[in-house]
Scaffold this motif. Sequence first.
Motif, short mmCIF file in Angstrom:
data_model
loop_
_atom_site.label_atom_id
_atom_site.label_comp_id
_atom_site.label_asym_id
_atom_site.label_seq_id
_atom_site.Cartn_x
_atom_site.Cartn_y
_atom_site.Cartn_z
N ALA A 165 0.83 -1.21 0.00
CA ALA A 165 0.00 0.00 0.00
C ALA A 165 0.86 1.25 0.00
O ALA A 165 0.57 2.23 -0.72
CB ALA A 165 -0.93 -0.01 1.22
N ILE A 166 1.93 1.24 0.78
CA ILE A 166 2.81 2.42 0.87
C ILE A 166 3.50 2.69 -0.47
O ILE A 166 3.63 3.84 -0.90
CB ILE A 166 3.84 2.23 2.00
N ILE A 167 3.94 1.63 -1.14
CA ILE A 167 4.59 1.82 -2.45
C ILE A 167 3.60 2.39 -3.45
O ILE A 167 3.93 3.27 -4.25
CB ILE A 167 5.17 0.48 -2.95
N ALA A 168 2.35 1.88 -3.41
CA ALA A 168 1.33 2.40 -4.32
C ALA A 168 1.07 3.88 -4.05
O ALA A 168 0.95 4.69 -4.98
CB ALA A 168 0.04 1.60 -4.16
N ILE A 169 1.00 4.25 -2.78
CA ILE A 169 0.78 5.66 -2.42
C ILE A 169 1.97 6.50 -2.84
O ILE A 169 1.82 7.62 -3.36
CB ILE A 169 0.54 5.78 -0.90
N ALA A 170 3.18 5.98 -2.64
CA ALA A 170 4.38 6.73 -3.00
C ALA A 170 4.46 6.98 -4.50
O ALA A 170 4.83 8.07 -4.94
CB ALA A 170 5.62 5.97 -2.52
N LYS A 171 4.10 5.97 -5.29
CA LYS A 171 4.15 6.14 -6.74
C LYS A 171 3.03 7.04 -7.25
O LYS A 171 3.22 7.79 -8.22
CB LYS A 171 4.08 4.77 -7.42
N ALA A 172 1.86 6.96 -6.60
CA ALA A 172 0.72 7.77 -7.04
C ALA A 172 0.81 9.20 -6.52
O ALA A 172 0.26 10.11 -7.14
CB ALA A 172 -0.58 7.13 -6.57
N GLY A 173 1.46 9.39 -5.39
CA GLY A 173 1.62 10.73 -4.85
C GLY A 173 0.69 11.06 -3.71
O GLY A 173 0.95 11.95 -2.92
N SER A 174 -0.43 10.34 -3.60
CA SER A 174 -1.38 10.59 -2.51
C SER A 174 -2.23 9.34 -2.30
O SER A 174 -2.27 8.45 -3.15
CB SER A 174 -2.29 11.78 -2.83
N VAL A 175 -2.92 9.31 -1.17
CA VAL A 175 -3.77 8.15 -0.85
C VAL A 175 -4.90 8.04 -1.85
O VAL A 175 -5.25 6.94 -2.31
CB VAL A 175 -4.31 8.28 0.59
N ALA A 176 -5.52 9.16 -2.20
CA ALA A 176 -6.64 9.14 -3.13
C ALA A 176 -6.21 8.64 -4.51
O ALA A 176 -6.90 7.83 -5.13
CB ALA A 176 -7.26 10.53 -3.23
N SER A 177 -5.06 9.11 -4.96
CA SER A 177 -4.58 8.70 -6.29
C SER A 177 -4.20 7.23 -6.32
O SER A 177 -4.21 6.61 -7.39
CB SER A 177 -3.37 9.56 -6.68
N ALA A 178 -3.84 6.69 -5.16
CA ALA A 178 -3.42 5.29 -5.11
C ALA A 178 -4.60 4.34 -5.02
O ALA A 178 -4.41 3.12 -5.05
CB ALA A 178 -2.50 5.07 -3.90
N GLY A 179 -5.82 4.85 -4.92
CA GLY A 179 -6.99 4.00 -4.75
C GLY A 179 -7.16 3.00 -5.87
O GLY A 179 -7.45 1.82 -5.62
N TYR A 180 -6.98 3.44 -7.12
CA TYR A 180 -7.14 2.53 -8.27
C TYR A 180 -6.09 1.43 -8.23
O TYR A 180 -6.40 0.25 -8.47
CB TYR A 180 -7.03 3.32 -9.57
N THR A 181 -4.85 1.80 -7.92
CA THR A 181 -3.77 0.80 -7.84
C THR A 181 -4.07 -0.23 -6.76
O THR A 181 -3.92 -1.44 -6.98
CB THR A 181 -2.43 1.49 -7.56
N LEU A 182 -4.48 0.24 -5.60
CA LEU A 182 -4.78 -0.67 -4.49
C LEU A 182 -5.95 -1.58 -4.83
O LEU A 182 -5.96 -2.76 -4.47
CB LEU A 182 -5.07 0.13 -3.22
N LEU A 183 -6.95 -1.05 -5.54
CA LEU A 183 -8.09 -1.88 -5.95
C LEU A 183 -7.63 -2.98 -6.90
O LEU A 183 -8.04 -4.14 -6.76
CB LEU A 183 -9.15 -1.01 -6.62
N CYS A 184 -6.76 -2.64 -7.84
CA CYS A 184 -6.24 -3.65 -8.78
C CYS A 184 -5.43 -4.71 -8.05
O CYS A 184 -5.53 -5.90 -8.36
CB CYS A 184 -5.38 -2.97 -9.84
N VAL A 185 -4.64 -4.28 -7.06
CA VAL A 185 -3.85 -5.24 -6.29
C VAL A 185 -4.75 -6.18 -5.50
O VAL A 185 -4.51 -7.39 -5.43
CB VAL A 185 -2.88 -4.49 -5.36
N ILE A 186 -5.81 -5.64 -4.90
CA ILE A 186 -6.75 -6.47 -4.14
C ILE A 186 -7.41 -7.50 -5.06
O ILE A 186 -7.54 -8.69 -4.71
CB ILE A 186 -7.81 -5.59 -3.46
N LEU A 187 -7.82 -7.07 -6.25
CA LEU A 187 -8.42 -8.00 -7.21
C LEU A 187 -7.42 -9.07 -7.63
O LEU A 187 -7.79 -10.25 -7.79
CB LEU A 187 -8.92 -7.23 -8.44
N TYR A 188 -6.17 -8.68 -7.78
CA TYR A 188 -5.14 -9.65 -8.16
C TYR A 188 -4.94 -10.68 -7.05
O TYR A 188 -4.83 -11.88 -7.33
CB TYR A 188 -3.83 -8.93 -8.45
#
Length: 288
Positions: free
Chosen positions: A67-90
């Motif tokens: 989650a932290i890497i996704a937030i770091a790459k996206a720049g914010s928690v909100a921007s990382a939401g899509y990435t985290l959703l994809c990871v959860i589905l995976y």
Amino acid sequence: QVYPEFGFGHTTFVPFALFIGISVSITAFPVLARIIQERNLGKTPMGMLAIASAANNDITAWCLLAAIIAIAKAGSVASAGYTLLCVILYVLFMFGLVRPFMRKLGNIYNSQEIISKPLVAFIFLVLILSSYITEVLGVHALFGAFVAGVIMPANLSFRRIMTEKVEDALVLFLPLFFVFTGLRTEIGALNTAHLWVVCALFVAVSIVGKLAGAALSARFVGESWKDSLSIGVLMNTRGLMELVVLTIGYEMHILPPSIFVMLVLMTLVTTFMTIPLVSFIKFCFQTR
């Protein structure tokens, strides 16, 4: 005061703070398990509680790291939401579809005599594909490797055989990782008394926070002070997992070189102090 002095202009505050937070909260499960095994504590209530706590801590740390890497790459928690959703589905895909298939393989190939090279190649292919997919999704490849390991068959014989084959590669690559980390650790970067004071504060906060938190939690659930303090000391060891997190933070340019060196030194101190402190606690309570 740490971020304005070391992180400002290097990265944004949220990734910096999150990496510092996970760095001081990690427990090295393999190191802790080896210490408990060598001390013959595996069948004691204290040893079992420490192992269970470290295992939960390890799993939580890997998930938080993703989650932290996704937030770091996206720049914010909100921007990382899509990435985290994809990871959860995976992860759901891996556990829902791939894991049952792997379980069947484990039931078929459960002895040294019938396990084949194509099967070993297939297992490594699953590992590589899982790592690649999580890297594409915006999370580090290490998380994909972790998920691939978790979904492996629960068959103990199968896991033992695969562990032995993976450890054959670790004989070469693990020392190289430590050499690589050592080359990046420039002790000369701490060239002022102020930097050494900050380093000492990192070490002190890491020790007190983890040791006291684990010890008081164990005491709260009814453990004796001896066992509670021992659990706190064991949970305070960090080891390889910590170095992996620090390396990722350094490569992503979230942790500046000076902070990286401080946290590596913190890792070494908290790891090496574990056995002496466990022995010291045992000695103190034996004299009463």
